[in-house]
Design a protein around this motif. Structure first.
Motif, short mmCIF file in Angstrom:
data_model
loop_
_atom_site.label_atom_id
_atom_site.label_comp_id
_atom_site.label_asym_id
_atom_site.label_seq_id
_atom_site.Cartn_x
_atom_site.Cartn_y
_atom_site.Cartn_z
N THR A 55 -5.20 33.24 -48.27
CA THR A 55 -4.48 32.06 -47.78
C THR A 55 -4.17 31.12 -48.94
OG1 THR A 55 -5.50 32.19 -45.59
CG2 THR A 55 -4.55 30.08 -46.23
N SER A 71 -3.14 27.22 -49.64
CA SER A 71 -3.14 25.92 -48.97
C SER A 71 -2.83 24.82 -49.98
CB SER A 71 -4.49 25.67 -48.28
OG SER A 71 -5.54 25.73 -49.21
N SER A 106 0.38 25.32 -45.61
CA SER A 106 -0.49 26.45 -45.93
C SER A 106 0.18 27.73 -45.43
CB SER A 106 -1.87 26.31 -45.29
OG SER A 106 -1.78 26.33 -43.88
#
Length: 590
Positions: free
Chosen positions: A269, A271, A311
């Motif tokens: 991920t 972000s 994100s």
């Protein structure tokens, strides 16, 4: 976000719209001369909601029409403008090509940025997640003021239905960008040896059915190490050593990692994506992140913007050899420091060898990089002040890397007598012609240069972007910090001329590279005995494309496979076993 479809009266539509033929089989050609046909077959989206999107307008006095989008219309604009084709059915052909013409209308304001996406759906999310795309900033390119030809290989999508989108985005306060003469063409049929409906040239899993994927991981069962869905039992996690990626000034912030040979189903991920598009120009920014992965045969890149998301979960199905994450500012002239955060990387692999960081993206783990002779060092250009049309080059010891320096006093003068006008244009290249950055005195006053990885030389060139004869301008170059390798001492040279050739070669000419332009195979004939490697770089952004290691003998002709590489301009370097660049050649692939 507004979706603005260009509309017209029902009476006019009745005359023209119902008769508009939207080509959905090849060849597809659109010169944007028939406004009614384009409005019937293409979709316009004004994603930034400022009411100014793509339009069809005259390109010159002859009445020729094309597509136009603006980044300035009496006031600075920050466009996110889309125009999307109707559905196009691609045949199972051996070769399919998308081509178009593009230009920044005025060369003085040519830092226009745009994207071309090809996807199986026509939603914005389909395009931004597609691996088939093209992006370009026109600053200083051959499309500054004049139309230039561009193309994109669509052969990997043969046999599929696709939509094609042009997006004007990632720019502000320039002027206009024009698109014309869009076409999609194909040639020849194809051989499908395993009868799975996929041409051999595009077969992900030769000898097996590409359409059978039991675990839905994007890899056909015939080539899947875990075709029965057992990947979760082999799931692993890797913590990125520096999980905050920062960009400051000019260039990019980048991290890359190499994965075990059988890695698949990668996820992580990003972000902290942000954007600021109001206030003083130097304080504005748009976080842009390029995520690139290589599946063993080619690179796939997707760009994410802080204008749209904060994100983004990244999920890469199937196999991947490497991942690269690059952060940069979408607004030129800004000097803001921006950053993003990266989560741990999870992946599936039978190999218990952990991934490794490859900071300079050269295919070698950082821990395996030769560093015993590399010590922190400083150097200076032979002349720390450049005046007029001038260039200076500093060469480094073999194995030197990670250089940084500052360029100061980048100025412009556009008041008083026109003969005294100038806009300082500063171009920084490295490793014999790879472009690092171009800076203009009407946008910034200083630039920080930070080049990661191995650097053999760096060149700074100064000229007047207005093109007149005024030479009463100068810049200053700071001390260079770098990691010094073994070899001869650094040397710096200065040259002056009315024009600067950034692509001239000073290395050995014992290598002959042909044909040029090339299509599927590139030949190199040499008079050199020993081990050499060939490195192919994208000449526009300096990204490495392919490495090939071979052993040559005197007079040998070597064949380099360039099949599958996107059409465009590249730099081919021939490097000996000591890391010395023996030859750099510009190569056009078409």
């Amino acid at each position: 976000m507004k979706n603005i479809l260009l509309s017209f009266g029902f009476f006019v539509f009745g005359i023209y719209g119902l008769n508009a033929q939207c080509d959905n089989t090849l060849p597809v050609n659109e010169d944007f001369s028939n406004t009614f046909a384009v409005n019937s077959c293409w979709t316009y989206i004004d994603a930034d909601g400022d009411g100014i999107g793509w339009s069809i307008t005259s390109m010159d006095g002859s009445g020729n029409k094309g597509l136009k989008s603006k980044s300035f219309a009496g006031t600075a604009l920050t466009p996110d403008n889309w125009i999307i084709s109707n559905a196009i059915d691609l045949p199972a052909s051996s070769s399919i090509e998308l081509s178009w013409k593009v230009r920044a209308t005025f060369w003085q304001y040519d830092a226009e940025n745009y994207y071309v996406y090809v996807a199986n759906g026509n939603a914005i999310s389909d395009f931004t997640s597609s691996s088939v795309m093209f992006t370009e900033n026109l600053e200083g390119s051959d499309a500054s003021g004049e139309f230039a030809n561009r193309n994109l290989d669509l052969s990997s999508l043969s046999g599929q239905t696709v939509y094609i989108a042009f997006r004007h985005y990632g720019v502000t306060d320039q002027l206009e960008i024009d698109i014309d003469d869009f076409s999609v063409t194909g040639s020849g049929g194809c051989t499908d040896s395993d009868n799975d409906g996929v041409c051999n040239t595009n077969d992900n899993c030769p000898g097996y059915d590409d359409t059978v994927d039991s675990d839905g991981d994007g890899t056909p069962d015939g080539c899947d190490d875990t075709p029965n869905g057992n990947c979760n039992q082999l799931s692993k996690s890797f913590s990125v050593p520096n999980n905050t990626l920062t960009y400051s000034g000019i260039g990019t912030g980048e991290t890359s990692m190499l994965l075990p040979a059988d890695s698949q189903d990668i996820s992580f991920t990003i972000s902290g994506l942000e954007a600021k598009t109001k206030g003083k120009g130097s304080t504005q920014y748009i976080d842009l992140v390029d995520v690139t992965y290589n599946d063993g045969t080619r690179d796939y890149t997707t760009t994410y913007s802080g204008l749209n998301i904060s994100s983004k979960p990244i999920n890469i199905p199937g196999h991947a050899d490497s991942i690269s994450i690059k952060l940069y500012n979408g607004l030129s002239g800004s000097n803001q420091t921006i950053s993003i955060a990266l989560s741990d990387v999870t992946y599936c692999s039978n190999d218990n060898t952990p991934p490794c960081v490859d900071a300079n993206n050269n295919g070698i783990c950082d821990v395996d990089e030769p560093s015993g002779d590399c010590t922190p060092s400083i150097a200076n250009f032979s002349n720390s002040t450049l005046s007029g049309t001038t260039s200076t080059t500093l060469s480094f010891d073999i194995g030197s890397q990670d250089i940084s320096f500052v360029i100061n006093n980048i100025n412009d003068k556009q008041k008083g007598k026109p003969s005294g006008f100038y806009i300082e244009k500063v171009v920084v290249t490295y490793n014999d012609g790879i472009l690092y950055g171009t800076y203009y005195g009407d946008q910034i006053s200083s630039a920080s240069v930070n080049i990661s990885g191995d650097v053999s030389n760096v060149t700074v060139s100064l000229s007047n972007a207005l093109g007149n004869n005024n030479s009463n301008y100068s810049i200053s170059l700071g001390t260079i910090s770098y990691c010094k390798g073994s070899g001869v001492s650094s040397k710096s040279t200065v040259s002056k001329s009315s024009s600067t050739d950034l692509g001239s070669n000073t290395e050995s000419t014992s290598f002959k590279v042909y044909p040029n332009p090339a299509s599927n195979t590139l030949y190199v004939k040499d008079n050199y005995n020993g081990n050499v490697s060939f490195k192919l770089y994208n000449a526009i952004n300096g990204n490495p494309i392919r490495n090939i290691d071979i052993t040559t003998s005197y007079g040998q002709e070597s064949q380099l496979n360039i099949n599958g590489i996107t059409n465009g301009l590249y730099l081919l370097q021939v490097i000996d076993e000591n890391g010395t660049v023996l030859k750099t050649e510009r190569v056009v692939i078409k």
